[in-house]
Design an enzyme around this catalytic site. Structure first.
Site, short mmCIF file in Angstrom:
data_model
loop_
_atom_site.label_atom_id
_atom_site.label_comp_id
_atom_site.label_asym_id
_atom_site.label_seq_id
_atom_site.Cartn_x
_atom_site.Cartn_y
_atom_site.Cartn_z
N ARG B 38 -16.64 55.78 -22.89
CA ARG B 38 -18.22 55.73 -22.39
C ARG B 38 -18.53 54.45 -21.84
O ARG B 38 -19.32 54.37 -20.84
CB ARG B 38 -19.05 56.33 -23.37
CG ARG B 38 -19.30 57.91 -23.25
CD ARG B 38 -20.39 58.46 -24.00
NE ARG B 38 -19.82 58.33 -25.64
CZ ARG B 38 -20.37 58.87 -26.28
NH1 ARG B 38 -21.31 59.94 -26.17
NH2 ARG B 38 -20.03 58.68 -27.86
N LYS B 142 -5.68 65.16 -35.62
CA LYS B 142 -6.50 65.60 -36.64
C LYS B 142 -7.63 64.88 -36.95
O LYS B 142 -7.82 63.62 -36.60
CB LYS B 142 -5.40 65.49 -37.83
CG LYS B 142 -5.19 64.14 -38.24
CD LYS B 142 -5.31 64.10 -39.95
CE LYS B 142 -5.22 62.53 -40.16
NZ LYS B 142 -5.63 62.35 -41.70
N ASP B 171 -0.28 66.14 -35.96
CA ASP B 171 -0.11 65.49 -37.17
C ASP B 171 1.08 64.44 -37.56
O ASP B 171 2.24 64.88 -37.27
CB ASP B 171 0.19 66.53 -38.39
CG ASP B 171 0.01 66.10 -39.77
OD1 ASP B 171 0.13 64.79 -40.09
OD2 ASP B 171 -0.16 66.73 -40.68
N HIS B 172 0.54 63.19 -37.21
CA HIS B 172 1.65 62.40 -37.06
C HIS B 172 2.86 62.07 -38.08
O HIS B 172 3.73 61.57 -37.97
CB HIS B 172 1.01 60.64 -36.73
CG HIS B 172 0.51 60.40 -38.01
ND1 HIS B 172 -0.88 60.16 -38.41
CD2 HIS B 172 1.20 59.50 -38.99
CE1 HIS B 172 -0.97 59.75 -39.50
NE2 HIS B 172 0.12 59.00 -39.97
N LYS B 176 7.34 61.45 -38.17
CA LYS B 176 8.27 60.50 -38.77
C LYS B 176 9.65 60.89 -38.75
O LYS B 176 10.05 62.12 -39.35
CB LYS B 176 7.46 60.18 -40.22
CG LYS B 176 6.39 59.42 -39.85
CD LYS B 176 5.88 59.39 -41.55
CE LYS B 176 4.35 58.59 -41.46
NZ LYS B 176 4.51 57.17 -40.93
N GLU B 210 -1.72 55.70 -51.18
CA GLU B 210 -2.14 54.76 -50.17
C GLU B 210 -2.88 53.66 -51.23
O GLU B 210 -3.41 53.77 -52.19
CB GLU B 210 -3.16 55.06 -49.38
CG GLU B 210 -2.87 56.28 -48.42
CD GLU B 210 -4.07 56.74 -47.46
OE1 GLU B 210 -3.96 56.35 -46.42
OE2 GLU B 210 -4.75 57.07 -48.12
N ASP B 229 -8.91 64.72 -45.55
CA ASP B 229 -8.20 63.79 -44.80
C ASP B 229 -6.63 63.55 -45.17
O ASP B 229 -5.93 63.63 -44.05
CB ASP B 229 -8.67 62.20 -45.27
CG ASP B 229 -8.08 61.08 -44.46
OD1 ASP B 229 -8.21 61.34 -43.36
OD2 ASP B 229 -7.71 60.03 -45.25
N HIS B 234 -1.30 66.36 -43.96
CA HIS B 234 0.06 65.73 -44.26
C HIS B 234 0.65 66.43 -45.41
O HIS B 234 1.96 66.75 -45.36
CB HIS B 234 -0.29 64.24 -44.69
CG HIS B 234 -0.71 63.50 -43.52
ND1 HIS B 234 -0.71 63.72 -42.24
CD2 HIS B 234 -1.58 62.20 -43.54
CE1 HIS B 234 -1.41 62.99 -41.50
NE2 HIS B 234 -1.83 62.12 -42.41
N LYS B 334 -6.35 57.32 -52.69
CA LYS B 334 -6.55 55.61 -52.11
C LYS B 334 -6.58 54.80 -53.12
O LYS B 334 -6.91 54.90 -54.42
CB LYS B 334 -7.73 55.73 -51.39
CG LYS B 334 -7.78 56.34 -49.85
CD LYS B 334 -8.90 56.03 -48.99
CE LYS B 334 -8.87 56.64 -47.55
NZ LYS B 334 -7.47 56.17 -47.04
#
Lengths: 384, 485
Positions: B38, B142, B171-172, B176, B210, B229, B234, B334
């Site tokens: 934008r 996602k 979904d990265h 992998k 993580e 998340d 995942h 996390k």
């Protein structure tokens, strides 16, 4: 601001900015080693069978431990995390890495690698030490914690690291006041039950003495004397001025006899005028046994090492004396049995090398707990 | 076409991935990238901005300036703040087609925050951005929806412009190398599949840990939590790959059919089962790698009484022939002490033990561990005799380390996935019925937690520890324990 002792990067490796960077550096080093090995036509293994955490609060202790691990790497390839808690400096934690590769076989057929990481805690990092160590552990492998010096019961970092540990290794020979610290170890041992194993390197040093003492009473004719012990004397080495007194090893031997033979305490440990200890202990039948733990100056021995034992006993109206003495050449032990003052049996045998590397190596092969040691410790605590 | 072309995802992942593809000569010769956003930017400003981003985030460094220069010539920027902007976008695309002769093959990439998806898809339809001659595909990042109903709704919107086979939900994780290797390992080897079932497996553990906190994503994360998340996408993908039946072929239909099938077999957790099978946690202040970090409720943008989950542990059951009675323990969080993603297949102990209890003190059950990151690799744990007199047994690891075996860096997940999308191979993308099943599993848990009955909120855990004690209890109740990841 105090910076603490400067770290020798040729020994410990370059400083890395965090765990991810450190792992990347290790990977890079492994690859470089691996590529080099392939050129030479040798296979390379990243072998790890255990995580070894070494806690030291002085750089020289950390260094000495690191050298021992280097020698150990052949038998116990590991990831070694040396924690140096340097209380003289301030601020944060930093890690340095070094990867060593040695040729265990003369013809160089194979390379075994191990990974050495230094985690240096500056200042009072008690609360955060474990958070730097946990991410460095190789998943799934058993964790050994080698604590140099007396473990500070109740300190957070000790508690946190202990929670990660499968086996705690201490060396009671390093304890300055065994009558105070052995009970501490006994408390840890109580807590350990079922959660982690406990090793005292000093106990491992006693193994040949325990073996030989047991061997006496394997002979059926002499076994009778076990119930008729009247006196025990254990000598331990001190330096020439007799300043540093480390009777832990000798005391452990007494504790071991007491726990195996069901001896009960009669009086508390009391220092004798000669610098050692002299006290009485009761046999299961109530008879008194005089126990003497005496310092002796002997060349070529480490302070605190047992230098000789003598057990006096009566049975069937015979007086027996079982003695083991370390020979001037400290690599040998001579065992003698006297019956009514007459020499009946004598044998000289090699005494295994007491190098700390060997001791640790032996202990690293054990995961379970040592109930005999726990019992010996228990008996000592009752005495203290 | 990248919507959100100057955003975080584009700068950190998409453009560096495209640049690396160019570096490997994997992009078509007549290829150009149009970024839109934008905010107003000139082509030159846009290139300058991306140059910096690639120099910082590319996996290959330093930047190859020659390749970058020619790559940057095909980078364009169009501001799309209103209808006129979209019209200009259409003209730009047509000009590029004319100049390059690309037959209007177009790949649209939605790299904006999800709330913008609807308007963009509608604009693609309205302004006829699909083109008339070539293929058109859309990549959707996602999360796809925030529950089952909204995913369905988003799907309907996307389907007004694109057919299902033109929709690539990314979904990265699936891009992998090591995730793809799960399938290779299971289905290209003869020795694993025969023991990959309830006869030999005791249980399975999946960990996605993580060390980072919520960072600057509090606005999104407060609404999502770890469940939306990580678990919904995942974690369930990893579960599907490890538990699915062998597909009939390695193509998009067969592989995704099997994944949907196993997702259907996943037992729903709801009602009273919730407290026994699901634990949620939230981090408090603590230490990561020796550095103090704030608690979740102290993070900027987070409510001081937030009940958002930053940790989830679940005990799952796959109700089918292969896995009947075998629990799957999964956890994600996390501010855990270590960044680590792995799947561990824990096998049953030997049926009869010959050796004494003392000898066995160091033995642990056989485990096959697939490490997704970091240190990609596979390790197998078994008992070996310690080289001393007598029998002492110790668990040892046999390690396969990707980095040391194949001495190349694996391509980034986004490189793999963008290339697949350009080729039209949807195997590694998520189909709608898959997304639907994922939400169907996750929704009741989130609803259960939100309901007034479970007033206690998430269990607290100190940053830098392996989650709340309730999570330990979840697995220890069954006489098992979480692995030392």
């Amino acid at each position: 601001m105090a910076e603490g002792v400067a770290i020798d990067t040729t020994f410990w490796g370059t400083r890395q900015g965090g765990v991810a960077a450190l792992e990347r550096e290790l990977t890079r080093l492994r690859r470089a080693q691996s590529a080099h090995a392939r050129e030479l036509g040798r296979p390379i293994a990243r072998a790890s069978v255990l995580n070894l955490i070494v806690y030291a609060d002085r750089e020289e202790h950390a260094r000495r431990a690191a050298r021992s691990i280097a020698d150990l790497a052949l038998r116990h390839p590991s990831r070694a995390i040396v924690v140096l808690a340097d209380r003289s400096a301030r601020d944060g934690t930093e890690k340095r890495i070094e990867m060593h590769c040695r040729l265990p076989i003369a013809d160089g057929a194979r390379l075994v690698c191990y990974e050495q990481i230094l985690v240096r805690a500056r200042g009072d990092a008690d609360d955060r030490l474990a958070s730097a160590v946990i991410p460095l552990l190789v998943p799934d492998l058993p964790v050994f914690l080698w604590w140099t010096g007396t473990p500070p019961l109740g300190s957070r970092s000790f508690g946190d690291l202990l929670r990660l540990t499968d086996r705690l290794v201490v060396d009671s020979a390093d304890f300055a006041r065994p009558e105070l610290t052995l009970p501490v170890i006994a408390r840890i041992s109580d807590e350990a039950r079922g959660r982690f194993g406990l090793t005292d390197l000093n106990w491992t040093r006693l193994t040949p003495w325990r073996e030989i003492a047991t061997a006496f009473f394997d002979v059926p004719a002499w076994r009778l004397f076990l119930d008729g012990v009247t006196g025990v004397s254990v000598g331990f080495a001190v330096d020439m001025d007799g300043r540093d007194i480390h009777p832990s090893q000798a005391l452990l031997f007494v504790g071991w006899l007491a726990s195996r033979l069901g001896w009960r305490p009669l009086e508390a440990l009391a220092p004798s005028e000669a610098g050692g200890l002299l006290f009485a202990i009761a046999r299961p039948d109530g008879a008194r046994i005089m126990v003497r733990v005496r310092p002796r100056f002997e060349r070529g021995l480490d302070e605190g090492d047992v230098s000789g034992i003598r057990i006096k006993a009566t049975a069937a109206r015979q007086l027996a004396e079982f003695a083991v003495k370390r020979q001037p050449d400290p690599r040998h032990q001579t065992a003698t049995v006297l019956l009514d003052g007459e020499r009946r049996w004598e044998r000289t045998m090699p005494l295994p090398s007491p190098a700390i590397v060997e001791l640790i190596g032996e202990e690293l092969s054990i995961l379970g707990s040592d109930r005999t040691y726990e019992a010996a410790l228990g008996a000592l605590v009752e005495l203290a | 076409m990248i919507f959100g072309g100057s955003g975080d995802l584009a700068q950190r992942k998409l453009i560096p991935a495209l640049y690396n593809l160019a570096l490997q000569r994997l992009l078509p010769a007549t290829f150009s990238i149009v970024g839109t956003a934008r905010k107003p930017l000139s082509h030159e400003e846009y290139r300058e901005e991306l140059h910096k981003a690639v120099a910082q985030y590319s996996r290959t460094r330093p930047l190859n300036e020659e390749v970058w220069r020619s790559f940057a010539e095909h980078l364009h920027f169009v501001t799309t703040s209103d209808d006129a902007g979209y019209e200009e976008l259409r003209r730009t695309l047509e000009q590029l087609d004319f100049a390059l002769g690309t037959h209007a093959n177009r790949l649209f990439y939605l790299a904006t925050p999800p709330p913008a998806y609807k308007a963009i898809v509608e604009a693609i339809g309205e302004h006829r951005l699909r083109g008339d001659t070539g293929w058109a595909r859309i990549v959707v990042e996602k999360p796809f929806g925030h529950d089952r109903a909204s995913a369905l709704e988003l799907n309907e919107i996307v389907h007004t412009v694109f057919r299902e086979d033109e929709v690539f939900r990314i979904d990265h994780y699936l891009g992998k190398e090591t995730v793809q290797n799960i399938l290779v390992m299971r289905f290209s080897n003869g020795i694993f599949e025969p023991i990959w079932n309830r006869q030999y497996v005791d249980h399975v553990q999946i960990t996605v840990a993580e060390t980072i906190g919520v960072g600057e994503r509090a606005g999104y994360y407060e609404q999502a939590g770890a469940m939306r998340d990580i678990v919904q996408n995942h974690l369930l993908q990893l579960l599907a790959l490890v538990s699915m039946e062998p597909p009939a072929a390695f193509d998009d239909k067969a592989v995704r059919d099997e994944k949907v099938k196993v997702m259907r077999a996943l037992r729903r957790i709801a009602g009273e089962d919730l407290s026994m099978n699901a634990v949620r946690g939230q981090y408090t202040r603590g230490f990561i790698e020796g550095t103090p970090v704030p608690g979740y409720r102290e993070e900027p943008g987070v409510a001081t009484d937030s009940r958002t989950d930053t940790y989830v542990a679940l005990k799952l059951w796959v109700d089918n022939w292969r896995w009947e009675g075998i629990p799957f323990y999964v956890r994600t969080g996390k501010r855990l002490p270590k960044q680590s993603t792995e799947i561990a297949i824990q096998f049953r102990a030997a049926p009869h033990q010959l050796f004494s209890r003392d000898a066995l003190a160091g033995l642990e059950p056989n485990a096959l561990v697939l490490r997704i990151q970091p240190d990609e690799g596979i390790s197998l744990r078994f008992g070996a005799k310690v080289p001393v007199q007598g029998i002492r047994i110790r668990a040892v690891n046999m390690d396969f380390d990707y980095g040391a075996s194949f001495m190349v860096d694996a391509p980034d997940a986004y490189e793999t996935l963008i290339l697949d999308a350009l080729r039209g191979d949807a195997t590694l993308f998520t189909r709608h019925d898959e997304v639907d099943q994922q939400w169907a599993f996750v929704d009741p848990i989130i609803k259960g937690w939100a309901s007034s009955d479970s007033a206690e909120g998430p269990a607290l855990y100190e940053a830098g520890t392996w989650g709340p004690t309730e999570a330990d209890a979840l697995i220890e109740r069954d006489g098992r324990k979480w692995r030392k990841a």
